[in-house]
Write a protein that holds these residues in place. Structure first.
Motif, PDB file in Angstrom:
ATOM      1  N   GLY A 286      -0.740   2.259   8.083  1.00 12.80           N
ATOM      2  CA  GLY A 286       0.496   2.552   8.799  1.00 12.80           C
ATOM      3  C   GLY A 286       0.528   3.995   9.246  1.00 12.80           C
ATOM      4  N   ALA A 287       0.668   4.224  10.565  1.00 14.37           N
ATOM      5  CA  ALA A 287       0.647   5.587  11.107  1.00 14.37           C
ATOM      6  C   ALA A 287       1.960   5.899  11.813  1.00 14.37           C
ATOM      7  CB  ALA A 287      -0.534   5.763  12.064  1.00 14.37           C
ATOM      8  N   GLY A 288       3.055   5.669  11.108  1.00 12.85           N
ATOM      9  CA  GLY A 288       4.362   6.100  11.571  1.00 12.85           C
ATOM     10  C   GLY A 288       4.782   7.343  10.804  1.00 12.85           C
ATOM     11  N   TYR A 289       6.078   7.492  10.619  1.00 12.62           N
ATOM     12  CA  TYR A 289       6.622   8.660   9.912  1.00 12.62           C
ATOM     13  C   TYR A 289       6.014   8.789   8.517  1.00 12.62           C
ATOM     14  CZ  TYR A 289      10.542  11.831   8.564  1.00 12.62           C
ATOM     15  OH  TYR A 289      11.324  12.880   8.158  1.00 12.62           O
ATOM     16  N   ALA A 290       6.016   7.699   7.752  1.00 15.52           N
ATOM     17  CA  ALA A 290       5.509   7.764   6.377  1.00 15.52           C
ATOM     18  C   ALA A 290       4.004   8.017   6.342  1.00 15.52           C
ATOM     19  CB  ALA A 290       5.846   6.471   5.635  1.00 15.52           C
ATOM     20  N   GLY A 291       3.230   7.279   7.140  1.00  9.44           N
ATOM     21  CA  GLY A 291       1.780   7.399   7.081  1.00  9.44           C
ATOM     22  C   GLY A 291       1.261   8.745   7.528  1.00  9.44           C
ATOM     23  N   VAL A 292       1.784   9.266   8.625  1.00  4.32           N
ATOM     24  CA  VAL A 292       1.296  10.550   9.149  1.00  4.32           C
ATOM     25  C   VAL A 292       1.729  11.709   8.259  1.00  4.32           C
ATOM     26  CG1 VAL A 292       1.423  12.156  11.094  1.00  4.32           C
ATOM     27  CG2 VAL A 292       1.093   9.719  11.522  1.00  4.32           C
ATOM     28  N   THR A 293       2.983  11.715   7.785  1.00  9.52           N
ATOM     29  CA  THR A 293       3.400  12.801   6.906  1.00  9.52           C
ATOM     30  C   THR A 293       2.661  12.744   5.573  1.00  9.52           C
ATOM     31  OG1 THR A 293       5.324  11.485   6.202  1.00  9.52           O
ATOM     32  CG2 THR A 293       5.672  13.117   7.909  1.00  9.52           C
ATOM     33  N   LEU A 294       2.370  11.537   5.101  1.00  5.12           N
ATOM     34  CA  LEU A 294       1.594  11.407   3.868  1.00  5.12           C
ATOM     35  C   LEU A 294       0.193  11.987   4.051  1.00  5.12           C
ATOM     36  CD1 LEU A 294       1.433  10.309   0.976  1.00  5.12           C
ATOM     37  CD2 LEU A 294       0.713   8.129   1.936  1.00  5.12           C
ATOM     38  N   ALA A 295      -0.454  11.673   5.177  1.00  8.73           N
ATOM     39  CA  ALA A 295      -1.779  12.240   5.452  1.00  8.73           C
ATOM     40  C   ALA A 295      -1.702  13.756   5.530  1.00  8.73           C
ATOM     41  CB  ALA A 295      -2.323  11.660   6.756  1.00  8.73           C
ATOM     42  N   TYR A 296      -0.665  14.260   6.161  1.00  6.06           N
ATOM     43  CA  TYR A 296      -0.476  15.717   6.293  1.00  6.06           C
ATOM     44  C   TYR A 296      -0.378  16.378   4.912  1.00  6.06           C
ATOM     45  CZ  TYR A 296       2.039  20.099   7.285  1.00  6.06           C
ATOM     46  OH  TYR A 296       2.441  21.409   7.337  1.00  6.06           O
TER      47      TYR A 296
ATOM     48  N   ALA B  78       1.913   2.275   3.775  1.00  7.91           N
ATOM     49  CA  ALA B  78       3.022   2.876   4.525  1.00  7.91           C
ATOM     50  C   ALA B  78       3.420   1.880   5.602  1.00  7.91           C
ATOM     51  CB  ALA B  78       2.594   4.212   5.114  1.00  7.91           C
ATOM     52  N   THR B  79       3.644   0.662   5.180  1.00  9.19           N
ATOM     53  CA  THR B  79       3.744  -0.506   6.060  1.00  9.19           C
ATOM     54  C   THR B  79       5.179  -0.971   6.300  1.00  9.19           C
ATOM     55  OG1 THR B  79       3.144  -1.685   4.029  1.00  9.19           O
ATOM     56  CG2 THR B  79       1.459  -1.482   5.697  1.00  9.19           C
ATOM     57  N   ASN B  80       6.127  -0.390   5.627  1.00  6.76           N
ATOM     58  CA  ASN B  80       7.549  -0.655   5.805  1.00  6.76           C
ATOM     59  C   ASN B  80       7.852  -2.147   5.973  1.00  6.76           C
ATOM     60  OD1 ASN B  80      10.087   0.567   5.691  1.00  6.76           O
ATOM     61  ND2 ASN B  80      10.306   0.584   7.897  1.00  6.76           N
ATOM     62  N   ALA B  81       8.289  -2.603   7.140  1.00 10.35           N
ATOM     63  CA  ALA B  81       8.726  -3.990   7.315  1.00 10.35           C
ATOM     64  C   ALA B  81       7.610  -5.005   7.123  1.00 10.35           C
ATOM     65  CB  ALA B  81       9.336  -4.161   8.708  1.00 10.35           C
ATOM     66  N   TYR B  82       6.363  -4.556   7.259  1.00  7.99           N
ATOM     67  CA  TYR B  82       5.218  -5.481   7.229  1.00  7.99           C
ATOM     68  C   TYR B  82       4.526  -5.526   5.862  1.00  7.99           C
ATOM     69  CZ  TYR B  82       6.105  -4.899  12.174  1.00  7.99           C
ATOM     70  OH  TYR B  82       6.723  -4.846  13.397  1.00  7.99           O
ATOM     71  N   THR B  83       5.156  -4.948   4.861  1.00 10.33           N
ATOM     72  CA  THR B  83       4.535  -4.797   3.542  1.00 10.33           C
ATOM     73  C   THR B  83       4.165  -6.125   2.896  1.00 10.33           C
ATOM     74  OG1 THR B  83       5.678  -2.690   3.176  1.00 10.33           O
ATOM     75  CG2 THR B  83       4.895  -3.875   1.227  1.00 10.33           C
ATOM     76  N   ALA B  84       5.036  -7.114   2.974  1.00 10.19           N
ATOM     77  CA  ALA B  84       4.834  -8.362   2.231  1.00 10.19           C
ATOM     78  C   ALA B  84       3.578  -9.117   2.647  1.00 10.19           C
ATOM     79  CB  ALA B  84       6.050  -9.269   2.387  1.00 10.19           C
ATOM     80  N   GLY B  85       3.089  -8.904   3.860  1.00 11.14           N
ATOM     81  CA  GLY B  85       1.872  -9.578   4.291  1.00 11.14           C
ATOM     82  C   GLY B  85       0.650  -9.138   3.525  1.00 11.14           C
ATOM     83  N   LEU B  86       0.692  -7.914   2.983  1.00  6.37           N
ATOM     84  CA  LEU B  86      -0.419  -7.385   2.199  1.00  6.37           C
ATOM     85  C   LEU B  86      -0.096  -7.319   0.714  1.00  6.37           C
ATOM     86  CD1 LEU B  86      -1.470  -4.485   4.618  1.00  6.37           C
ATOM     87  CD2 LEU B  86      -2.554  -6.738   4.365  1.00  6.37           C
ATOM     88  N   LEU B  87       1.169  -7.184   0.395  1.00 10.75           N
ATOM     89  CA  LEU B  87       1.632  -7.168  -0.996  1.00 10.75           C
ATOM     90  C   LEU B  87       2.686  -8.263  -1.140  1.00 10.75           C
ATOM     91  CD1 LEU B  87       2.072  -3.323  -1.644  1.00 10.75           C
ATOM     92  CD2 LEU B  87       0.297  -4.807  -2.619  1.00 10.75           C
ATOM     93  N   PRO B  88       2.276  -9.505  -1.342  1.00  7.24           N
ATOM     94  CA  PRO B  88       3.241 -10.620  -1.352  1.00  7.24           C
ATOM     95  C   PRO B  88       4.302 -10.502  -2.436  1.00  7.24           C
ATOM     96  CG  PRO B  88       1.031 -11.349  -2.016  1.00  7.24           C
ATOM     97  CD  PRO B  88       0.885  -9.968  -1.466  1.00  7.24           C
ATOM     98  N   GLU B  89       4.029  -9.737  -3.487  1.00  9.10           N
ATOM     99  CA  GLU B  89       5.038  -9.580  -4.533  1.00  9.10           C
ATOM    100  C   GLU B  89       6.288  -8.864  -4.019  1.00  9.10           C
ATOM    101  OE1 GLU B  89       1.763  -6.555  -5.799  1.00  9.10           O
ATOM    102  OE2 GLU B  89       1.988  -8.229  -4.389  1.00  9.10           O
ATOM    103  N   TYR B  90       6.164  -8.184  -2.876  1.00  8.04           N
ATOM    104  CA  TYR B  90       7.306  -7.471  -2.304  1.00  8.04           C
ATOM    105  C   TYR B  90       8.066  -8.297  -1.261  1.00  8.04           C
ATOM    106  CZ  TYR B  90       5.971  -3.073  -4.525  1.00  8.04           C
ATOM    107  OH  TYR B  90       5.693  -2.083  -5.438  1.00  8.04           O
TER     108      TYR B  90
ATOM    109  N   LEU C 221      10.273  12.113   4.757  1.00  9.94           N
ATOM    110  CA  LEU C 221       9.483  13.346   4.702  1.00  9.94           C
ATOM    111  C   LEU C 221       9.207  13.789   3.269  1.00  9.94           C
ATOM    112  CD1 LEU C 221       8.224  15.604   6.544  1.00  9.94           C
ATOM    113  CD2 LEU C 221      10.304  16.904   6.062  1.00  9.94           C
ATOM    114  N   LEU C 222      10.241  13.948   2.482  1.00  7.72           N
ATOM    115  CA  LEU C 222      10.063  14.433   1.117  1.00  7.72           C
ATOM    116  C   LEU C 222       9.554  13.338   0.186  1.00  7.72           C
ATOM    117  CD1 LEU C 222      13.150  16.806   0.793  1.00  7.72           C
ATOM    118  CD2 LEU C 222      10.765  17.390   1.294  1.00  7.72           C
ATOM    119  N   SER C 223       9.801  12.068   0.529  1.00  5.02           N
ATOM    120  CA  SER C 223       9.203  10.979  -0.249  1.00  5.02           C
ATOM    121  C   SER C 223       7.688  10.986  -0.094  1.00  5.02           C
ATOM    122  CB  SER C 223       9.771   9.624   0.197  1.00  5.02           C
ATOM    123  OG  SER C 223      11.151   9.518  -0.082  1.00  5.02           O
ATOM    124  N   ALA C 224       7.225  11.162   1.153  1.00  6.86           N
ATOM    125  CA  ALA C 224       5.785  11.227   1.403  1.00  6.86           C
ATOM    126  C   ALA C 224       5.173  12.455   0.725  1.00  6.86           C
ATOM    127  CB  ALA C 224       5.518  11.259   2.902  1.00  6.86           C
ATOM    128  N   LYS C 225       5.889  13.543   0.743  1.00  9.68           N
ATOM    129  CA  LYS C 225       5.398  14.757   0.088  1.00  9.68           C
ATOM    130  C   LYS C 225       5.253  14.536  -1.419  1.00  9.68           C
ATOM    131  CE  LYS C 225       6.304  19.736  -0.319  1.00  9.68           C
ATOM    132  NZ  LYS C 225       7.246  20.836   0.039  1.00  9.68           N
TER     133      LYS C 225
END
Length: 458
Positions: free
Chosen positions: A41-51, A254-266, A409-413
Motif C-alpha cells: 500500500g503506497a498511500g498516506y500510511a505506506g509512504v510515511t511508514l517507508a519515510y 498499509a492496505t486500509n479498506a482492502y486488508t481482509a483480502g490478505l488478512l481474513p481475520e480482519y 502520520l504519527l501512527s506510521a512513525k
C-alpha cells in the motif's frame, strides 16, 4: 478468502488532475527477488511508514537487496488518500465523550491530544522536507442546522471543559444569535470552531516520496497488486503478485479498506465503505465570498452532513452527505467499487453552495469533478496499529475510518519505531493511543459481536 483489490478504472478525483512524475514509479523494471521489509500500500500510511523506516534504519545498503520494497495495486496515492476531502480535522469533541464512557478519561484524552498533535507534526515535516501541498492552518467551523444538534454540541463542549480536557480549550462555541453571521451558513442554529488544517493530500504524499525515492535502500513498485502472503520455507514470507513472487523478512499491511483480502481475520474488523466527494468551481467572471474556514455542516435530517474546505483559488472541496444513502447499505457497506458514483447522492452537491452559504446565490458555482473513494471503517472506530496477532514479522497500519489525515502520520512513525527497534507498542516514543493497538481481543470482539459495530451504528 479471495484477495480484495482496487478496481482498474476508478473515478477521477480533483487531487489527481495534476499527476506527479512518480505516479507510476517502478524503481526497477522487475520485481526484486527479496527485501528485508515489504510495505503493501503506497498511500498516506505506506509512504510515511517507508519515510520513517528509512530515518530509523538509514538509507545505505551493502547488497543488491533493498531494505524496503513499497508496493501498490494501482498508482501511488490513488486510493483513499488521493480521494479524500483534504481536511486535517482532529476530533477533539465529536466522539471524545463516547470514548470517555468506553475507555475512561485518560484514554479519550490520549486520542484527542494525539490527533491534535498532527497539525504541528505535519507542519514541521513540510518545513523540514520543503514540501509544497497548499497546506493551511485555519479554524474548522462545525455548523448545526437544528437546535437539537447545536445543544448536543454545547453540552459536549462544556462537559469536556469541566473534565479538564486541555485541548478542549481551543473550542469556541457560538449560539444561535450569531451563528449564521459568524459561519456564513444559512439557518445556522449554533456553531463550534477549533484549529484545523487543509491541504492537497496527493501532493503531500508524492512530495514525501520524492524525498526518499532515490534511496538505494528503497524499491517502489506501482501497479503491482498483492494477491496473497504465505509463509516462506526458508523463514519469512512470500509476497505473491501477478508480476512474480517476492521474499520478505517482514511485511506491513498499509492496505486500509482492502486488508481482509490478505488478512481474513480482519474481515469483521476493517470493512470497506464507499463515500463521495466533489470539487466545486466558479465560472469565469463569477465571484463569491471567500470562505476563510473549513466546515462540517450538520444537517437537520441527522445521520451526518458535509465536510468542506476552501482552496486557495476560491474553489471548494466538499463531500459526505452520508444521510442521503445510509439506509441503502448495499450502495456503500462492504463496497470496493470507486469507479461509479452513489446514485442517490450524485447530484446532491450541484447547487450546494448556493443553498447553503450566504452570498453564493448568484455565484454560478458548479461541480467540476465528483468521485467516490473506498474507506476502511473499523468495528470499534479505532485504527489497527502494531504486530498482527499470532503472525510474527507481520504488522498492520490500517482501518482509519475516513479520518486518517489527523491519525496516520504519527501512527506510521510509531509503527516504524516498533519495526526498526523491536520496541513494543507501549514503549514507542510516539506514544500512540492505547486503543489503537491491534490485538486478538479486538479481532475476536468484531468476529463475535453484532454486525458492523460502530460502522452501522453511526
Amino acid at each position: 478468502m479471495a484477495p480484495i483489490l482496487p478496481i482498474d478504472n476508478p473515478t477521477l478525483p480533483f487531487w489527481r488532475t495534476e499527476l506527479d512524475e512518480l505516479d507510476t514509479l517502478r524503481t526497477t523494471a522487475s520485481l526484486p527477488a527479496e527485501s528485508d521489509i515489504v510495505i503493501i500500500g503506497a498511500g498516506y500510511a505506506g509512504v510515511t511508514l517507508a519515510y520513517y523506516l528509512l530515518k530509523q534504519l538509514g538509507h545505505e545498503t551493502n547488497t543488491t537487496t533493498p531494505k524496503i520494497t513499497l508496493l501498490d495495486a494501482r498508482q501511488i496515492c490513488s486510493g483513499a488518500t488521493g480521494r479524500n476531502g483534504g481536511h486535517l480535522r482532529p476530533d477533539i469533541y465529536g466522539h471524545i465523550p463516547t470514548y470517555i464512557e468506553r475507555h475512561g478519561l485518560d484514554s479519550a484524552i490520549e486520542i484527542a491530544e494525539f490527533e491534535y498533535a498532527h497539525m504541528q507534526a505535519l507542519k514541521d515535516l513540510l518545513v523540514e522536507e520543503q514540501i509544497s501541498c497548499d497546506f493551511n492552518i485555519t479554524r474548522n467551523m462545525n455548523v448545526y442546522l437544528s437546535e437539537e444538534g447545536g445543544e448536543r454540541a454545547r453540552q459536549a463542549y462544556e462537559k469536556l471543559l469541566a473534565q479538564g480536557v486541555a485541548v478542549a480549550r481551543d473550542l469556541h462555541y457560538t449560539s444561535a444569535k450569531n451563528a449564521e453571521g459568524i459561519s456564513g451558513v444559512k439557518g445556522a442554529k449554533a456553531c463550534l470552531s477549533y484549529t484545523s488544517g487543509t491541504l492537497w493530500p496527493y501532493k503531500l504524499i508524492l512530495g514525501l516520496l520524492h524525498r526518499i525515492a532515490g534511496s538505494p535502500a528503497l524499491n517502489v513498485q506501482a501497479q503491482t497488486p498483492v494477491t496473497a502472503v504465505t509463509p516462506s520455507g526458508e523463514g519469512g514470507h512470500l509476497i505473491h503478485t501477478p508480476r512474480g513472487v517476492l521474499r520478505a523478512g517482514r511485511v506491513v499491511y498499509a492496505t486500509n479498506a482492502y486488508t481482509a483480502g490478505l488478512l481474513p481475520e480482519y474481515a469483521k474488523n476493517i470493512v470497506p465503505c464507499r463515500g463521495i466527494c466533489s470539487h466545486i468551481a466558479l465560472p469565469a467572471g463569477h465571484d463569491a465570498p471567500f470562505l476563510p474556514y473549513s466546515y462540517v455542516v450538520v444537517t437537520k435530517e441527522g445521520g451526518g452532513g458535509s465536510y468542506l474546505i476552501s482552496r486557495p483559488d476560491g474553489s471548494i472541496i466538499v463531500g459526505g452527505a452520508h444521510f442521503t444513502f445510509k439506509k441503502e447499505k448495499e450502495l456503500w457497506y462492504g463496497v470496493v467499487d470507486d469507479g461509479t458514483l452513489i446514485e442517490p447522492t450524485q447530484h446532491y452537491y450541484d447547487d450546494f453552495m448556493q443553498r447553503t452559504f450566504k452570498g453564493w446565490e448568484k455565484s454560478g458555482a458548479y461541480v467540476k469533478e465528483i468521485w467516490t473513494g473506498i474507506m476502511g471503517y473499523s468495528y470499534d472506530s479505532h485504527p489497527h496499529i502494531g504486530q498482527v496477532p499470532n503472525k510474527p514479522g507481520q504488522y498492520i497500519c490500517a482501518g482509519f475510518n475516513g479520518h486518517g489525515m489527523p491519525v496516520v502520520l504519527l501512527s506510521a512513525k510509531g509503527l516504524a519505531e516498533m519495526i526498526a527497534t523491536g520496541k513494543t507498542f507501549e514503549e514507542t516514543e510516539t506514544r500512540m493511543p492505547r486503543v489503537f493497538k491491534t490485538s486478538a481481543e479486538r479481532i475476536h470482539k468484531a468476529q463475535t459481536g453484532p454486525e458492523g459495530g460502530d460502522i452501522l451504528g453511526k
